[in-house]
Design a protein around this motif. Structure first.
Motif, PDB file in Angstrom:
ATOM      1  N   LEU A   6       0.832  -1.203   0.000  1.00 16.13           N
ATOM      2  CA  LEU A   6       0.000   0.000   0.000  1.00 16.13           C
ATOM      3  C   LEU A   6       0.867   1.253   0.000  1.00 16.13           C
ATOM      4  CD1 LEU A   6      -2.764  -1.027   2.589  1.00 16.13           C
ATOM      5  CD2 LEU A   6      -3.071  -0.664   0.134  1.00 16.13           C
ATOM      6  N   MET A   7       1.921   1.230   0.803  1.00 15.42           N
ATOM      7  CA  MET A   7       2.770   2.415   0.898  1.00 15.42           C
ATOM      8  C   MET A   7       3.541   2.635  -0.391  1.00 15.42           C
ATOM      9  SD  MET A   7       2.884   4.642   3.152  1.00 15.42           S
ATOM     10  CE  MET A   7       3.557   6.202   2.589  1.00 15.42           C
ATOM     11  N   GLU A   8       3.937   1.546  -1.040  1.00 14.19           N
ATOM     12  CA  GLU A   8       4.628   1.685  -2.329  1.00 14.19           C
ATOM     13  C   GLU A   8       3.706   2.357  -3.347  1.00 14.19           C
ATOM     14  OE1 GLU A   8       7.704   1.270  -3.374  1.00 14.19           O
ATOM     15  OE2 GLU A   8       8.266   0.845  -1.311  1.00 14.19           O
ATOM     16  N   GLY A   9       2.434   1.925  -3.350  1.00 18.46           N
ATOM     17  CA  GLY A   9       1.476   2.521  -4.273  1.00 18.46           C
ATOM     18  C   GLY A   9       1.214   3.979  -3.954  1.00 18.46           C
ATOM     19  N   ARG A  11       3.158   6.015  -2.490  1.00 18.46           N
ATOM     20  CA  ARG A  11       4.363   6.831  -2.716  1.00 18.46           C
ATOM     21  C   ARG A  11       4.300   7.540  -4.074  1.00 18.46           C
ATOM     22  NH1 ARG A  11       9.303   5.748  -0.380  1.00 18.46           N
ATOM     23  NH2 ARG A  11       8.723   3.583  -0.061  1.00 18.46           N
ATOM     24  N   GLY A  12       3.703   6.836  -5.045  1.00 11.86           N
ATOM     25  CA  GLY A  12       3.579   7.427  -6.379  1.00 11.86           C
ATOM     26  C   GLY A  12       2.406   8.380  -6.506  1.00 11.86           C
ATOM     27  N   GLY A  13       1.685   8.619  -5.406  1.00  5.96           N
ATOM     28  CA  GLY A  13       0.586   9.568  -5.434  1.00  5.96           C
ATOM     29  C   GLY A  13      -0.749   8.943  -5.800  1.00  5.96           C
ATOM     30  N   ASP A  14      -0.849   7.620  -5.711  1.00 11.13           N
ATOM     31  CA  ASP A  14      -2.093   6.932  -6.052  1.00 11.13           C
ATOM     32  C   ASP A  14      -3.083   7.060  -4.894  1.00 11.13           C
ATOM     33  OD1 ASP A  14      -4.148   5.129  -6.557  1.00 11.13           O
ATOM     34  OD2 ASP A  14      -2.832   3.760  -7.646  1.00 11.13           O
ATOM     35  N   ALA A  15      -4.085   7.928  -5.081  1.00 13.34           N
ATOM     36  CA  ALA A  15      -5.042   8.196  -3.998  1.00 13.34           C
ATOM     37  C   ALA A  15      -5.889   6.966  -3.681  1.00 13.34           C
ATOM     38  CB  ALA A  15      -5.928   9.375  -4.363  1.00 13.34           C
ATOM     39  N   TRP A  16      -6.180   6.149  -4.693  1.00 16.26           N
ATOM     40  CA  TRP A  16      -6.995   4.950  -4.440  1.00 16.26           C
ATOM     41  C   TRP A  16      -6.262   4.001  -3.503  1.00 16.26           C
ATOM     42  CZ3 TRP A  16      -6.496  -0.320  -4.984  1.00 16.26           C
ATOM     43  CH2 TRP A  16      -7.664  -1.060  -4.810  1.00 16.26           C
ATOM     44  N   VAL A  17      -4.977   3.823  -3.722  1.00 16.72           N
ATOM     45  CA  VAL A  17      -4.185   2.949  -2.850  1.00 16.72           C
ATOM     46  C   VAL A  17      -4.112   3.549  -1.451  1.00 16.72           C
ATOM     47  CG1 VAL A  17      -1.894   1.991  -2.430  1.00 16.72           C
ATOM     48  CG2 VAL A  17      -2.839   2.000  -4.743  1.00 16.72           C
ATOM     49  N   PHE A  18      -3.939   4.862  -1.385  1.00 19.03           N
ATOM     50  CA  PHE A  18      -3.863   5.510  -0.073  1.00 19.03           C
ATOM     51  C   PHE A  18      -5.184   5.358   0.682  1.00 19.03           C
ATOM     52  CE2 PHE A  18      -3.512   9.232   2.824  1.00 19.03           C
ATOM     53  CZ  PHE A  18      -2.346   8.841   3.458  1.00 19.03           C
ATOM     54  N   GLU A  19      -6.273   5.371  -0.075  1.00 20.20           N
ATOM     55  CA  GLU A  19      -7.582   5.163   0.567  1.00 20.20           C
ATOM     56  C   GLU A  19      -7.636   3.788   1.243  1.00 20.20           C
ATOM     57  OE1 GLU A  19     -10.914   5.410  -2.063  1.00 20.20           O
ATOM     58  OE2 GLU A  19     -12.340   4.715  -0.546  1.00 20.20           O
ATOM     59  N   GLN A  20      -7.105   2.778   0.580  1.00 23.46           N
ATOM     60  CA  GLN A  20      -7.107   1.440   1.181  1.00 23.46           C
ATOM     61  C   GLN A  20      -6.281   1.444   2.471  1.00 23.46           C
ATOM     62  OE1 GLN A  20      -9.304  -0.322  -0.550  1.00 23.46           O
ATOM     63  NE2 GLN A  20      -9.184   1.482  -1.889  1.00 23.46           N
ATOM     64  N   LEU A  21      -5.188   2.179   2.433  1.00 18.53           N
ATOM     65  CA  LEU A  21      -4.328   2.271   3.622  1.00 18.53           C
ATOM     66  C   LEU A  21      -5.070   2.959   4.776  1.00 18.53           C
ATOM     67  CD1 LEU A  21      -0.611   3.344   3.470  1.00 18.53           C
ATOM     68  CD2 LEU A  21      -2.123   4.285   5.202  1.00 18.53           C
ATOM     69  N   VAL A  22      -5.741   4.058   4.448  1.00 17.85           N
ATOM     70  CA  VAL A  22      -6.491   4.787   5.484  1.00 17.85           C
ATOM     71  C   VAL A  22      -7.582   3.892   6.065  1.00 17.85           C
ATOM     72  CG1 VAL A  22      -8.064   6.726   5.901  1.00 17.85           C
ATOM     73  CG2 VAL A  22      -6.006   7.061   4.513  1.00 17.85           C
ATOM     74  N   ARG A  23      -8.313   3.235   5.176  1.00 17.04           N
ATOM     75  CA  ARG A  23      -9.425   2.397   5.649  1.00 17.04           C
ATOM     76  C   ARG A  23      -8.924   1.226   6.508  1.00 17.04           C
ATOM     77  NH1 ARG A  23     -13.996   4.204   3.783  1.00 17.04           N
ATOM     78  NH2 ARG A  23     -14.165   5.267   1.767  1.00 17.04           N
ATOM     79  N   ALA A  24      -7.721   0.781   6.253  1.00 14.74           N
ATOM     80  CA  ALA A  24      -7.173  -0.338   7.033  1.00 14.74           C
ATOM     81  C   ALA A  24      -6.815   0.078   8.461  1.00 14.74           C
ATOM     82  CB  ALA A  24      -5.945  -0.904   6.324  1.00 14.74           C
ATOM     83  N   HIS A  25      -6.477   1.342   8.668  1.00 17.55           N
ATOM     84  CA  HIS A  25      -5.962   1.764   9.972  1.00 17.55           C
ATOM     85  C   HIS A  25      -6.816   2.801  10.691  1.00 17.55           C
ATOM     86  CE1 HIS A  25      -2.156  -0.396   9.609  1.00 17.55           C
ATOM     87  NE2 HIS A  25      -2.128  -0.018   8.352  1.00 17.55           N
ATOM     88  N   GLN A  26      -7.796   3.375  10.020  1.00 17.83           N
ATOM     89  CA  GLN A  26      -8.494   4.535  10.594  1.00 17.83           C
ATOM     90  C   GLN A  26      -9.213   4.214  11.909  1.00 17.83           C
ATOM     91  OE1 GLN A  26     -11.341   5.964   7.739  1.00 17.83           O
ATOM     92  NE2 GLN A  26     -12.387   4.009   7.521  1.00 17.83           N
ATOM     93  N   HIS A  27      -9.846   3.059  11.993  1.00 16.41           N
ATOM     94  CA  HIS A  27     -10.628   2.781  13.200  1.00 16.41           C
ATOM     95  C   HIS A  27      -9.720   2.638  14.431  1.00 16.41           C
ATOM     96  CE1 HIS A  27     -14.361   2.596  11.044  1.00 16.41           C
ATOM     97  NE2 HIS A  27     -13.839   1.737  10.177  1.00 16.41           N
ATOM     98  N   ALA A  28      -8.598   1.954  14.253  1.00 19.79           N
ATOM     99  CA  ALA A  28      -7.671   1.787  15.380  1.00 19.79           C
ATOM    100  C   ALA A  28      -7.127   3.148  15.824  1.00 19.79           C
ATOM    101  CB  ALA A  28      -6.525   0.862  14.986  1.00 19.79           C
ATOM    102  N   LEU A  29      -6.829   4.012  14.857  1.00 16.12           N
ATOM    103  CA  LEU A  29      -6.290   5.330  15.214  1.00 16.12           C
ATOM    104  C   LEU A  29      -7.335   6.174  15.949  1.00 16.12           C
ATOM    105  CD1 LEU A  29      -3.942   4.490  13.425  1.00 16.12           C
ATOM    106  CD2 LEU A  29      -3.970   6.763  12.404  1.00 16.12           C
ATOM    107  N   TYR A  61       9.196   8.056   2.993  1.00 13.94           N
ATOM    108  CA  TYR A  61       8.954   6.982   3.955  1.00 13.94           C
ATOM    109  C   TYR A  61       9.262   5.619   3.346  1.00 13.94           C
ATOM    110  CZ  TYR A  61       6.520   3.901   7.131  1.00 13.94           C
ATOM    111  OH  TYR A  61       6.219   2.891   8.000  1.00 13.94           O
ATOM    112  N   GLU A  62      10.067   4.848   4.038  1.00 21.30           N
ATOM    113  CA  GLU A  62      10.356   3.485   3.600  1.00 21.30           C
ATOM    114  C   GLU A  62       9.680   2.532   4.575  1.00 21.30           C
ATOM    115  OE1 GLU A  62      14.355   2.476   2.892  1.00 21.30           O
ATOM    116  OE2 GLU A  62      14.747   4.237   1.651  1.00 21.30           O
ATOM    117  N   CYS A  63       8.761   1.733   4.053  1.00 16.36           N
ATOM    118  CA  CYS A  63       7.973   0.858   4.915  1.00 16.36           C
ATOM    119  C   CYS A  63       8.695  -0.462   5.150  1.00 16.36           C
ATOM    120  CB  CYS A  63       6.621   0.591   4.272  1.00 16.36           C
ATOM    121  SG  CYS A  63       5.521  -0.376   5.311  1.00 16.36           S
TER     122      CYS A  63
END
Lengths: 180, 128
Positions: A6-9, A11-29, A61-63
């Motif tokens: 997700l972070m690799e995606g 990194r290139g500015g792909d908002a759709w990939v970033f959305e998946q990342l946000v959705r994966a962690h938002q509730h815990a945060l 950021y390097e994951c």
């Protein structure tokens, strides 16, 4: 897709990939921030800020395996600490009196929920962060040490102190047969 | 392991964070020590009671999306800096060309205008 992919995606500015990342962690945060701040609205703002900081620094950021959650939780905690420092004392007094009214009107289960909430919020911040991450979010001591950037032994001692404090405060709700 | 040793390890024991060897020692101690077993039960109840404070997560993606869709100030500044560098390079190139033109006598000095100087001449319009 794991955090690294997700972070690799992203990194290139792909908002759709970033959305998946946000959705994966938002509730815990949001849950973590809510238990630090006792303010759901501010908690959502803190989680949002954490994701935005990650987005702005994504190219740097390097994951490594499993550390994205730790990074996000660390950012949220820092945002929460800033928020607490900026909050005026009068706000805290107002909230405390409101909480007292709520307790009077609450059912027994709500009384217990409020007692736990106040007991956790009364813990020193460092102990509270460890207790919430361990007790509510299910992180291991090693993951908490990475998140809070402190030694493993410190995590263990903070969790022990926090649990012992809660044990004393919550004694009225404990089953008598299980007490000493 | 004494009772104090066991007591200090009970929370980590409950969390499953003790090394296997310590875990076995604590388990054996709890089997025959009522005081430590009582403390163990009380501490276990803390975890159960803590669950009485439920907190919901929330969807923050909509707010995040609005922010990242807005122009990134950092990106804009990078573009401006790049354009400024390009302008500086072009100015240097123009200055260099001007110097070259100034030292070559066979080429008339540049007037600063790209159009020929027609002042004083009668301009005739083409018939077609």
């Amino acid at each position: 897709m794991d955090d690294r992919a997700l972070m690799e995606g992203a990194r290139g500015g792909d908002a759709w990939v970033f959305e998946q990342l946000v959705r994966a962690h938002q509730h815990a945060l949001v849950r973590f921030a809510t238990r630090l701040l006792d303010d759901p609205d501010a908690a959502q703002d803190a989680a949002q800020e954490a994701f935005l900081r990650l987005w702005r620094t994504r190219t740097r950021y390097e994951c490594r395996g499993g550390d994205l959650r730790a990074l996000l939780l660390r950012i949220v905690r820092n945002v929460c600490l800033d928020w607490v420092r900026a909050r005026r004392p009068t706000d805290l007094l107002t909230e405390a009196s409101d909480a007292a009214v709520v307790v009077e009107e609450a059912t027994q289960s709500r009384v217990l929920a409020d007692a736990v909430r106040r007991a956790v919020l009364d813990l020193p911040e460092a102990q509270r962060a460890v207790f919430v991450l361990s007790g509510y979010e299910g992180l291991s001591y090693a993951e908490i040490a990475q998140t809070l950037d402190c030694p493993l032994g410190t995590v263990a001692s903070r969790k022990r102190l926090a649990t012992q404090t809660l044990r004393r405060v919550l004694r009225p709700w404990m089953d008598e047969g299980d007490e000493e | 392991m004494t009772c104090d040793d066991v007591m200090s390890r009970l929370v980590a024991f409950i969390d499953g964070e003790l090394p296997p060897r310590d875990t076995a020692v604590v388990e054996a101690h709890l089997a025959h020590c009522a005081d430590c077993a009582g403390e163990w039960n009380a501490l276990r109840q803390v975890s159960r009671l803590a669950g009485a404070w439920p907190v919901d997560g929330a969807d923050v993606w909509s707010a995040v999306r609005r922010e990242i869709a807005a122009p990134d100030t950092g990106d804009v500044l990078d573009i401006v800096r790049s354009l400024q560098a390009e302008v500086r390079a072009l100015r240097a190139e123009v200055a260099d060309l001007r110097r070259q033109l100034a030292i070559r006598p066979s080429i008339p000095r540049h007037t600063g205008s790209l159009l020929p100087d027609l002042s004083g001449r009668q301009v005739t319009r083409p018939l077609i």
